[in-house]
Scaffold this motif. Structure first.
Motif, short mmCIF file in Angstrom:
data_model
loop_
_atom_site.label_atom_id
_atom_site.label_comp_id
_atom_site.label_asym_id
_atom_site.label_seq_id
_atom_site.Cartn_x
_atom_site.Cartn_y
_atom_site.Cartn_z
N MET A 204 -1.47 11.87 -0.21
CA MET A 204 -1.45 10.87 0.86
C MET A 204 -2.89 10.42 1.12
O MET A 204 -3.71 11.19 1.62
CB MET A 204 -0.82 11.46 2.12
CG MET A 204 -0.95 10.60 3.36
SD MET A 204 -0.05 9.03 3.23
CE MET A 204 -0.90 8.07 4.47
N LYS B 190 5.66 15.78 9.94
CA LYS B 190 5.19 17.17 9.97
C LYS B 190 4.10 17.43 10.99
O LYS B 190 4.14 18.40 11.72
CB LYS B 190 4.63 17.56 8.59
CG LYS B 190 5.64 17.87 7.53
CD LYS B 190 4.89 18.35 6.28
CE LYS B 190 5.82 18.58 5.11
NZ LYS B 190 5.05 18.96 3.89
N PHE B 191 3.09 16.56 10.98
CA PHE B 191 1.85 16.89 11.69
C PHE B 191 1.74 16.05 12.96
O PHE B 191 1.22 14.95 12.93
CB PHE B 191 0.65 16.67 10.77
CG PHE B 191 0.78 17.42 9.48
CD1 PHE B 191 0.71 18.81 9.46
CD2 PHE B 191 1.01 16.75 8.28
CE1 PHE B 191 0.84 19.51 8.27
CE2 PHE B 191 1.14 17.45 7.08
CZ PHE B 191 1.06 18.83 7.08
N CYS C 185 4.68 4.82 -3.32
CA CYS C 185 4.93 6.26 -3.11
C CYS C 185 6.17 6.47 -2.23
O CYS C 185 7.06 7.22 -2.56
CB CYS C 185 3.73 6.93 -2.47
SG CYS C 185 2.39 7.21 -3.64
N HIS C 186 6.19 5.80 -1.07
CA HIS C 186 7.22 6.11 -0.07
C HIS C 186 8.53 5.37 -0.29
O HIS C 186 9.51 5.66 0.39
CB HIS C 186 6.69 5.83 1.34
CG HIS C 186 5.65 6.82 1.78
ND1 HIS C 186 5.97 8.07 2.27
CD2 HIS C 186 4.30 6.77 1.78
CE1 HIS C 186 4.86 8.72 2.58
NE2 HIS C 186 3.83 7.96 2.28
N PRO D 278 2.89 17.87 -2.78
CA PRO D 278 4.19 17.63 -2.18
C PRO D 278 4.64 16.18 -2.33
O PRO D 278 3.81 15.30 -2.52
CB PRO D 278 3.97 17.95 -0.70
CG PRO D 278 2.51 17.76 -0.47
CD PRO D 278 1.85 18.13 -1.77
N ARG E 270 6.46 11.61 2.05
CA ARG E 270 7.46 11.84 3.09
C ARG E 270 8.64 10.89 2.96
O ARG E 270 8.47 9.70 2.79
CB ARG E 270 6.84 11.67 4.49
CG ARG E 270 7.75 12.01 5.65
CD ARG E 270 7.90 13.51 5.88
NE ARG E 270 6.62 14.11 6.18
CZ ARG E 270 5.89 14.77 5.28
NH1 ARG E 270 6.31 14.94 4.07
NH2 ARG E 270 4.73 15.28 5.62
N ASN F 69 0.78 -1.24 0.00
CA ASN F 69 0.00 0.00 0.00
C ASN F 69 0.81 1.29 0.00
O ASN F 69 0.27 2.33 -0.36
CB ASN F 69 -0.92 0.04 1.23
CG ASN F 69 -1.87 -1.12 1.27
OD1 ASN F 69 -2.82 -1.16 0.50
ND2 ASN F 69 -1.60 -2.08 2.13
N CYS F 70 2.03 1.24 0.43
CA CYS F 70 2.76 2.48 0.68
C CYS F 70 4.02 2.60 -0.16
O CYS F 70 4.44 3.69 -0.52
CB CYS F 70 3.16 2.56 2.16
SG CYS F 70 1.94 1.92 3.32
C1 HEC Z 1 -0.22 7.96 -3.61
C2 HEC Z 1 0.93 8.18 -2.83
C3 HEC Z 1 0.97 7.76 -1.37
C4 HEC Z 1 0.67 6.53 -0.84
C5 HEC Z 1 0.18 5.30 -1.56
C6 HEC Z 1 0.95 6.63 0.56
N1 HEC Z 1 1.39 7.88 0.88
FE1 HEC Z 1 1.94 8.54 2.71
N2 HEC Z 1 2.30 10.38 1.95
C7 HEC Z 1 2.15 10.73 0.64
C8 HEC Z 1 2.46 12.14 0.49
C9 HEC Z 1 2.43 12.92 -0.80
C10 HEC Z 1 2.80 12.62 1.77
C11 HEC Z 1 3.28 14.03 2.15
C12 HEC Z 1 2.16 15.01 2.39
C13 HEC Z 1 2.66 16.33 2.94
O1 HEC Z 1 3.84 16.58 2.94
O2 HEC Z 1 1.81 17.11 3.40
C14 HEC Z 1 2.70 11.47 2.66
C15 HEC Z 1 3.00 11.53 4.02
C16 HEC Z 1 2.96 10.45 4.87
C17 HEC Z 1 3.32 10.48 6.26
C18 HEC Z 1 3.86 11.69 6.99
C19 HEC Z 1 2.90 12.38 7.91
C20 HEC Z 1 3.56 13.53 8.61
O3 HEC Z 1 2.99 14.03 9.60
O4 HEC Z 1 4.64 13.96 8.24
C21 HEC Z 1 3.17 9.20 6.74
C22 HEC Z 1 3.45 8.73 8.15
C23 HEC Z 1 2.69 8.39 5.67
N3 HEC Z 1 2.54 9.17 4.55
C24 HEC Z 1 2.42 7.04 5.77
C25 HEC Z 1 1.92 6.27 4.74
C26 HEC Z 1 1.59 4.88 4.88
C27 HEC Z 1 1.79 4.07 6.14
C28 HEC Z 1 1.10 4.47 3.68
C29 HEC Z 1 0.57 3.10 3.32
C30 HEC Z 1 -0.40 2.50 4.21
C31 HEC Z 1 1.17 5.61 2.78
N4 HEC Z 1 1.66 6.68 3.47
C32 HEC Z 1 0.79 5.58 1.46
C33 HEC Z 1 1.79 9.92 -0.39
C34 HEC Z 1 1.41 8.60 -0.28
#
Ligand code: HEC
Ligand code: HEC
Length: 502
Positions: free
Chosen positions: A236, A208-209, A180-181, A197, A200, A176-177
């Motif tokens: 996200m 950040k939050f 992107c990550h 953006p 992360r 799932n993640c």
């Molecule tokens: C489609 C792309 C995408 C997917 C899939 C994705 N993310 Fe993200 N995620 C992002 C983006 C873009 C940001 C940064 C948003 C911002 O900077 O405001 C982010 C930020 C975050 C953060 C940072 C929050 C913070 O306070 O800094 C976390 C933790 C995170 N994601 C966890 C996950 C997890 C766990 C999964 C899977 C279950 C996931 N993400 C799936 C795009 C994605």
């Protein structure tokens, strides 16, 4: 050095665990992009830049203490819930491999066939012994082992079904993640590159939050909330549909990736000055230039070392660094620091909790808030603009890269990861860190970590004043249309580059 870590490795998979891995592998191959992503951890450019001897040592440490995506290693020093039931051998008192034990948690996971690991004093330092549970009597707390090369003795610590949650977290993350990550959590997954953006990059250990003070890590709850609800206005997504167990496990996995990443960053920072190729080459260049200058002036000058000689000297110095146990010291120190920071973030003392209730949202309070917003104590307007549209003067300036006097190529603000970043348009009423008044209170009090959005401490704004500003900010989406400020051409370009989300 005492490092207790248990590898969560293939041989310890139960049959279902093994199946999970295989299915997961297929899932990735079928994931559509045509290109099967390599499940490999990447190293930072600063790691790659180390002289080979130092690079090898860093890679070895990371591999031994954190493993690979296929074969994770859990380093018990860190406050990560890897999963499993822990206990201690009370007495070695039964027939053929039976022990009475005390358990730290409930015995739910102790079943026939479960894997069991134990560490003894003599096996400390990374090695652990394995066995399989033959039976467990929950009433007498007696455990019988099916097979074991050595026998545990009273006082030995053990863990059953170790790493279960971590494995689950990894599977959820990869499905799932990761796209992107990134596998490494560097925000550089195959789709991550195209987002604004950017996803992360966990490897700075910064989120950040959060609900914590400005210098503190995120809490589990903070990350849990992000995963559940996503970040509105960004790519996200919300993962409300993941089960509770999956969400908890993936949060733990993200924390672990953040710890691994920051460990690499800090550990390598210790080595960069003395053992990195580019630093050596640069210093030779400088020495060579000064040598030539002196010669031109007919001054006495010593010829600088050749590059290969300098690297040999650095390699010899590195060997001494290792022999003197300084490398071990750096590992230890880095691990201690991170373990302490991630433990501290869960304590109530570092949570941002207002000492006074929200000030009633009246026209007077909003007006006090507006005056603070426009004041030179907060300077909110310089970034968010006098009307809150995110178009303050700061977005037109060229800013220095953090810690240097080199300017960014683009006008406007940037985050710690080097990405361009706009102050929020507050007239839209879309809040990435949550839209409760308490969330906004926390954003103002503790800032947005890793971004130029500052923390406004108690010497600048008292709690009731923060509430006045919250009331003002929350009123902005409902204000009469305000005249739009004239836009700078560069800003229009930047706007067009920002991809709309949702
Ligand atoms: C489609 C792309 C995408 C997917 C899939 C994705 N993310 Fe993200 N995620 C992002 C983006 C873009 C940001 C940064 C948003 C911002 O900077 O405001 C982010 C930020 C975050 C953060 C940072 C929050 C913070 O306070 O800094 C976390 C933790 C995170 N994601 C966890 C996950 C997890 C766990 C999964 C899977 C279950 C996931 N993400 C799936 C795009 C994605
Ligand atoms: C130096 C520039 C700067 C100053 C000064 C500044 N901000 Fe920000 N602010 C930002 C940036 C940049 C963001 C977006 C950060 C992100 O989400 O990556 C932001 C985001 C926000 C958000 C959005 C929070 C969310 O959850 O989405 C609010 C609300 C906010 N700022 C309020 C304020 C207030 C109120 C002040 C003054 C007390 C202030 N800001 C001062 C740069 C600034």
């Amino acid at each position: 050095m005492f490092r207790e870590n248990f590898p969560i490795s293939m041989p310890r998979f139960t049959r279902t665990g093994f199946n999970v891995l295989v299915t997961f592998g297929l899932a990735v191959i079928n994931s559509g992009c045509g290109e099967a992503p390599q499940a490999k951890f990447k190293y930072r450019p600063t790691t790659e830049d180390l002289i080979p001897e130092a690079n090898k040592a860093v890679v070895k440490t990371l591999t031994e203490d954190f493993g690979t995506p296929e074969k994770l290693v859990a380093w018990e020093r860190f406050p990560v819930d890897y999963g499993g039931v822990k206990g201690t051998v009370a007495a070695n008192d039964g027939p053929a491999g039976a022990f009475s034990v005390t358990l730290d948690g409930d015995a739910g996971k102790i079943a026939k066939g479960a894997s069991l690991l134990w560490v003894t004093g003599s096996q400390a330092g990374g090695k652990s012994a394995e066995a399989t549970v033959k039976s467990f009597n929950a009433v007498t707390k007696t455990l019988q082992l099916a097979s074991a090369s050595t026998a545990p003795v009273a006082g030995d610590r053990f863990i059953v079904a170790f790493g279960e949650d971590m494995q689950l977290g990894r599977v959820v993350y990869m499905k799932n993640c990761m796209h992107c990550h990134g596998v490494t959590g560097d925000g550089d997954g195959p789709t991550g590159k195209f987002l604004n953006p950017r996803p992360r990059d966990y490897r700075n250990g910064k989120f950040k939050f959060t609900s914590t003070q400005s210098q503190e890590k995120a809490t589990r709850d903070d990350l849990h909330r992000i995963v559940q609800y996503g970040i509105p206005g960004t790519y996200m997504p919300s993962f409300l549909l993941l089960g509770k167990r999956e969400t908890t496990a993936v949060v733990e996995y993200v924390r672990w990736l953040a710890i691994r990443g920051e460990f690499e960053k800090r550990f390598v920072e210790e080595l960069t000055n003395d053992y990195s190729e580019s630093v050596i080459v640069d210093s030779i260049k400088k020495a060579q230039a000064s040598y030539e200058e002196k010669k031109r002036n007919k001054e006495e000058a010593e010829k600088p070392l050749s590059e290969s000689k300098a690297k040999k000297e650095a390699a010899a110095a590195f060997k001494k660094y290792v022999d003197d146990k300084e490398l071990d010291g750096a590992i230890e120190e880095t691990a201690n620091l991170l373990a302490a920071a991630w433990t501290q973030s869960e304590t109530p003392e570092v949570s941002v909790v207002p000492t006074s209730q929200r000030v009633e949202d009246t026209p007077e309070s909003r007006e006090r808030g507006r005056l603070l917003y426009m004041s030179n104590t907060t300077k909110c307007y310089t970034c968010h603009g006098p009307t809150g549209r995110g178009d303050g003067a700061a977005t037109e300036d060229f800013w220095d890269k953090p810690g240097t006097s080199v300017k960014f190529e683009k006008r406007g603000l940037h985050d710690e990861w080097g990405n361009p970043l706009k102050p929020r348009n507050l007239t839209l009423g879309q809040y990435r860190g949550g839209r409760r008044p308490l969330d906004l209170f926390r954003r103002i009090r503790a800032g947005i970590k890793g971004t130029p959005m500052p923390a406004f401490g108690e010497t600048v704004l008292k709690d009731p004043q923060v509430w006045d500003v919250v009331n003002y900010v929350m009123s902005l989406p409902y204000q009469q249309k305000q005249p739009t400020a004239v836009k700078h051409p560069a800003e229009v370009v930047a706007k067009n580059e920002e991809k709309p989300a949702n």
